[in-house]
Write an enzyme that holds these catalytic residues in place. Structure first.
Site, PDB file in Angstrom:
ATOM      1  N   TYR A 134      14.596   5.545  -0.723  1.00 26.33           N
ATOM      2  CA  TYR A 134      13.463   4.709  -1.142  1.00 26.33           C
ATOM      3  C   TYR A 134      12.157   5.505  -1.059  1.00 26.33           C
ATOM      4  CZ  TYR A 134       9.680   1.303  -0.516  1.00 26.33           C
ATOM      5  OH  TYR A 134       8.483   0.620  -0.592  1.00 26.33           O
ATOM      6  N   LYS A 138       9.597   6.658  -4.126  1.00 23.26           N
ATOM      7  CA  LYS A 138       8.185   6.276  -4.176  1.00 23.26           C
ATOM      8  C   LYS A 138       7.305   7.535  -4.249  1.00 23.26           C
ATOM      9  CE  LYS A 138       6.563   2.698  -3.863  1.00 23.26           C
ATOM     10  NZ  LYS A 138       6.185   1.746  -4.963  1.00 23.26           N
TER      11      LYS A 138
HETATM   12  N1  LIG Z   1       7.271  -4.667   1.504  1.00 27.89           N
HETATM   13  C1  LIG Z   1       6.722  -3.698   2.247  1.00 27.89           C
HETATM   14  O1  LIG Z   1       6.780  -3.721   3.492  1.00 27.89           O
HETATM   15  C2  LIG Z   1       6.000  -2.557   1.591  1.00 27.89           C
HETATM   16  C3  LIG Z   1       5.528  -1.541   2.426  1.00 27.89           C
HETATM   17  C4  LIG Z   1       4.847  -0.480   1.844  1.00 27.89           C
HETATM   18  C5  LIG Z   1       4.648  -0.448   0.480  1.00 27.89           C
HETATM   19  N2  LIG Z   1       5.137  -1.425  -0.306  1.00 27.89           N
HETATM   20  C6  LIG Z   1       4.941  -1.303  -1.761  1.00 27.89           C
HETATM   21  O2  LIG Z   1       4.162  -2.395  -2.230  1.00 27.89           O
HETATM   22  C7  LIG Z   1       4.574  -2.756  -3.543  1.00 27.89           C
HETATM   23  C8  LIG Z   1       4.925  -4.229  -3.590  1.00 27.89           C
HETATM   24  O3  LIG Z   1       5.836  -4.531  -2.553  1.00 27.89           O
HETATM   25  P1  LIG Z   1       6.324  -6.017  -2.257  1.00 27.89           P
HETATM   26  O4  LIG Z   1       6.614  -6.122  -0.810  1.00 27.89           O
HETATM   27  O5  LIG Z   1       5.408  -6.970  -2.905  1.00 27.89           O
HETATM   28  O6  LIG Z   1       7.729  -5.977  -3.009  1.00 27.89           O
HETATM   29  P2  LIG Z   1       8.709  -7.148  -3.420  1.00 27.89           P
HETATM   30  O7  LIG Z   1       8.293  -8.434  -2.818  1.00 27.89           O
HETATM   31  O8  LIG Z   1      10.098  -6.628  -3.211  1.00 27.89           O
HETATM   32  O9  LIG Z   1       8.430  -7.263  -4.983  1.00 27.89           O
HETATM   33  C9  LIG Z   1       8.777  -6.241  -5.860  1.00 27.89           C
HETATM   34  C10 LIG Z   1       8.863  -6.846  -7.248  1.00 27.89           C
HETATM   35  O10 LIG Z   1       9.309  -5.800  -8.118  1.00 27.89           O
HETATM   36  C11 LIG Z   1      10.225  -6.363  -9.025  1.00 27.89           C
HETATM   37  N3  LIG Z   1      11.188  -5.409  -9.525  1.00 27.89           N
HETATM   38  C12 LIG Z   1      12.156  -4.771  -8.824  1.00 27.89           C
HETATM   39  N4  LIG Z   1      12.910  -4.034  -9.656  1.00 27.89           N
HETATM   40  C13 LIG Z   1      12.406  -4.205 -10.899  1.00 27.89           C
HETATM   41  C14 LIG Z   1      12.749  -3.727 -12.173  1.00 27.89           C
HETATM   42  N5  LIG Z   1      13.791  -2.919 -12.370  1.00 27.89           N
HETATM   43  N6  LIG Z   1      12.011  -4.114 -13.235  1.00 27.89           N
HETATM   44  C15 LIG Z   1      10.965  -4.958 -13.075  1.00 27.89           C
HETATM   45  N7  LIG Z   1      10.588  -5.457 -11.889  1.00 27.89           N
HETATM   46  C16 LIG Z   1      11.300  -5.085 -10.808  1.00 27.89           C
HETATM   47  C17 LIG Z   1      10.955  -7.437  -8.236  1.00 27.89           C
HETATM   48  O11 LIG Z   1      11.476  -8.343  -9.164  1.00 27.89           O
HETATM   49  P3  LIG Z   1      12.558  -9.453  -8.737  1.00 27.89           P
HETATM   50  O12 LIG Z   1      11.701 -10.552  -8.173  1.00 27.89           O
HETATM   51  O13 LIG Z   1      13.207  -9.791 -10.026  1.00 27.89           O
HETATM   52  O14 LIG Z   1      13.465  -8.788  -7.757  1.00 27.89           O
HETATM   53  C18 LIG Z   1       9.867  -7.991  -7.336  1.00 27.89           C
HETATM   54  O15 LIG Z   1       9.251  -9.137  -7.868  1.00 27.89           O
HETATM   55  C19 LIG Z   1       5.733  -1.812  -3.884  1.00 27.89           C
HETATM   56  O16 LIG Z   1       5.227  -0.713  -4.587  1.00 27.89           O
HETATM   57  C20 LIG Z   1       6.245  -1.355  -2.540  1.00 27.89           C
HETATM   58  O17 LIG Z   1       6.865  -0.090  -2.630  1.00 27.89           O
HETATM   59  C21 LIG Z   1       5.808  -2.506   0.211  1.00 27.89           C
END
Ligand SMILES: NC(=O)c1ccc[n+]([C@@H]2O[C@H](COP(=O)([O-])OP(=O)(O)OC[C@H]3O[C@@H](n4cnc5c(N)ncnc54)[C@H](OP(=O)(O)O)[C@@H]3O)[C@@H](O)[C@H]2O)c1
Length: 311
Positions: A134, A138
């Site tokens: 992962y 990224k």
């Molecule tokens: N969560 C954390 O702790 C964390 C920490 C550091 C950085 N980040 C970064 O912050 C950002 C947002 O994170 P988040 O926690 O909001 O993530 P999240 O809740 O998992 O949401 C990610 C979204 O991306 C969509 N997605 C996944 N695969 C896809 C694809 N092939 N095509 C189109 N859409 C797709 C998902 O759609 P579905 O709803 O259909 O699955 C989901 O709605 C990301 O860049 C992540 O790397 C997150």
């Protein structure tokens, strides 16, 4: 301003949709073409080679905000190709379109680009060394966006949670309703960050650098760290959130919380031990003040209480 928002159903995406509406027209995009409430919207599968280009051509946004990502950290170890396509290649394609059309990109990245071996909060220019598939995917996305030549903000955040979605806080609250004690890792350090804090800060930044769809000449584009202030462990966070939940009567009794080591948890992917990000650069550049993780927690617990009261 016309803002194309990818990942509108994600934790950060959902909050961005609400927060960014003050900036202009937000065009939400999800993987299946539906928003959480069931309304239809634009769709794109970032794993597809062609769908993104068609979406961008037909939307012609003035800003692209990418909150979509393959975020299943453990599953990525078994699907590294898919993680790379969504988090790496698609971000490169986004950057290429944005560079050609002179459209800026706001993209989110992660503390997992670092290996977690540090004695002080990570700064933007510290050496990256992702521990798993992962984090590597990224990191590839960051590089691809950088090399595309598009004007961009890469906002690295960490330990995201919200009143909805799949996250640590909601898992712990669910576990607290069961019998038995809750085992939580106490040797990983970070700054638990509400998705809403990220969305509000991102919106404030865009409001500061743009006016009526035009971006200022002197925008300090680049990579920034964006989390709440302060640090704790997952165990410290679980204890604090359960205390808040008990006070707010979301749970009836304080469960037993057992501190364990990362090695005892046996997750598929390795996680960085020390994930605290130094956020002074973003605060200085955009005159932001980020809340403490404790204040962030109190606001999410209040939100859950008010959602349940109106359910
Ligand atoms: N969560 C954390 O702790 C964390 C920490 C550091 C950085 N980040 C970064 O912050 C950002 C947002 O994170 P988040 O926690 O909001 O993530 P999240 O809740 O998992 O949401 C990610 C979204 O991306 C969509 N997605 C996944 N695969 C896809 C694809 N092939 N095509 C189109 N859409 C797709 C998902 O759609 P579905 O709803 O259909 O699955 C989901 O709605 C990301 O860049 C992540 O790397 C997150």
């Amino acid at each position: 301003m016309k803002i194309l928002l990818l990942g509108a159903n994600g934790q950060i995406g959902f909050e961005l949709m609400r927060a960014m509406s003050v900036l202009g027209e937000v065009v939400p995009v999800t993987r299946d073409g539906f928003l959480q409430g069931g309304a239809s919207c634009r769709e794109v599968d970032l794993a597809s080679d062609t769908a993104l280009g068609m979406l961008l051509d037909s939307t012609q946004p003035s800003l692209i905000v990418n909150a979509a990502a393959y975020t299943a950290v453990d599953r990525a170890e078994d699907e590294p190709e898919l993680a790379r396509r969504v988090n790496g290649d698609a971000v490169g394609a986004l950057g290429a379109w944005a560079a050609t059309h002179g459209v800026p990109v706001v993209h989110f990245s992660t503390d997992y680009v670092f290996d977690g071996n540090h004695g002080r909060p990570w700064r933007e220019d510290d050496a990256t060394a992702p521990l798993g598939a992962y984090g590597s995917s990224k990191w590839l996305g960051e590089q691809a966006l950088l090399q595309s030549g598009a004007q961009h903000l890469i906002l690295r955040t960490a330990w995201i949670y919200a009143a909805r979605g799949r996250n640590f806080l909601l898992s712990i609250l669910r576990a607290a309703h069961g019998e038995g004690s809750i085992r939580v890792v106490d040797d990983q350090y970070g700054s638990p960050t509400p998705a809403r804090v990220v969305a509000d800060a991102t919106t404030a930044i865009v409001a500061r650098i743009a006016s009526r769809g035009h971006f200022r000449e002197d925008v300090p584009w680049g990579t920034y760290h964006l989390t709440t202030a302060g640090q704790t462990t997952w165990h410290g966070f679980a204890s604090a959130l359960l205390r808040e939940a008990l006070r707010a009567r979301l749970i009836a009794r304080m469960p037993d919380i057992q501190a364990i080591s990362s090695s005892a948890w046996q997750a598929r992917a390795r996680r960085p031990g020390y994930s605290v990000l130094d956020c002074s650069r973003i605060q200085d550049a955009f005159a932001l003040r980020l809340p403490s993780w404790q204040d962030g927690l109190a606001s999410v617990i209040s939100e859950i209480v008010s959602c349940r009261a109106h359910a």
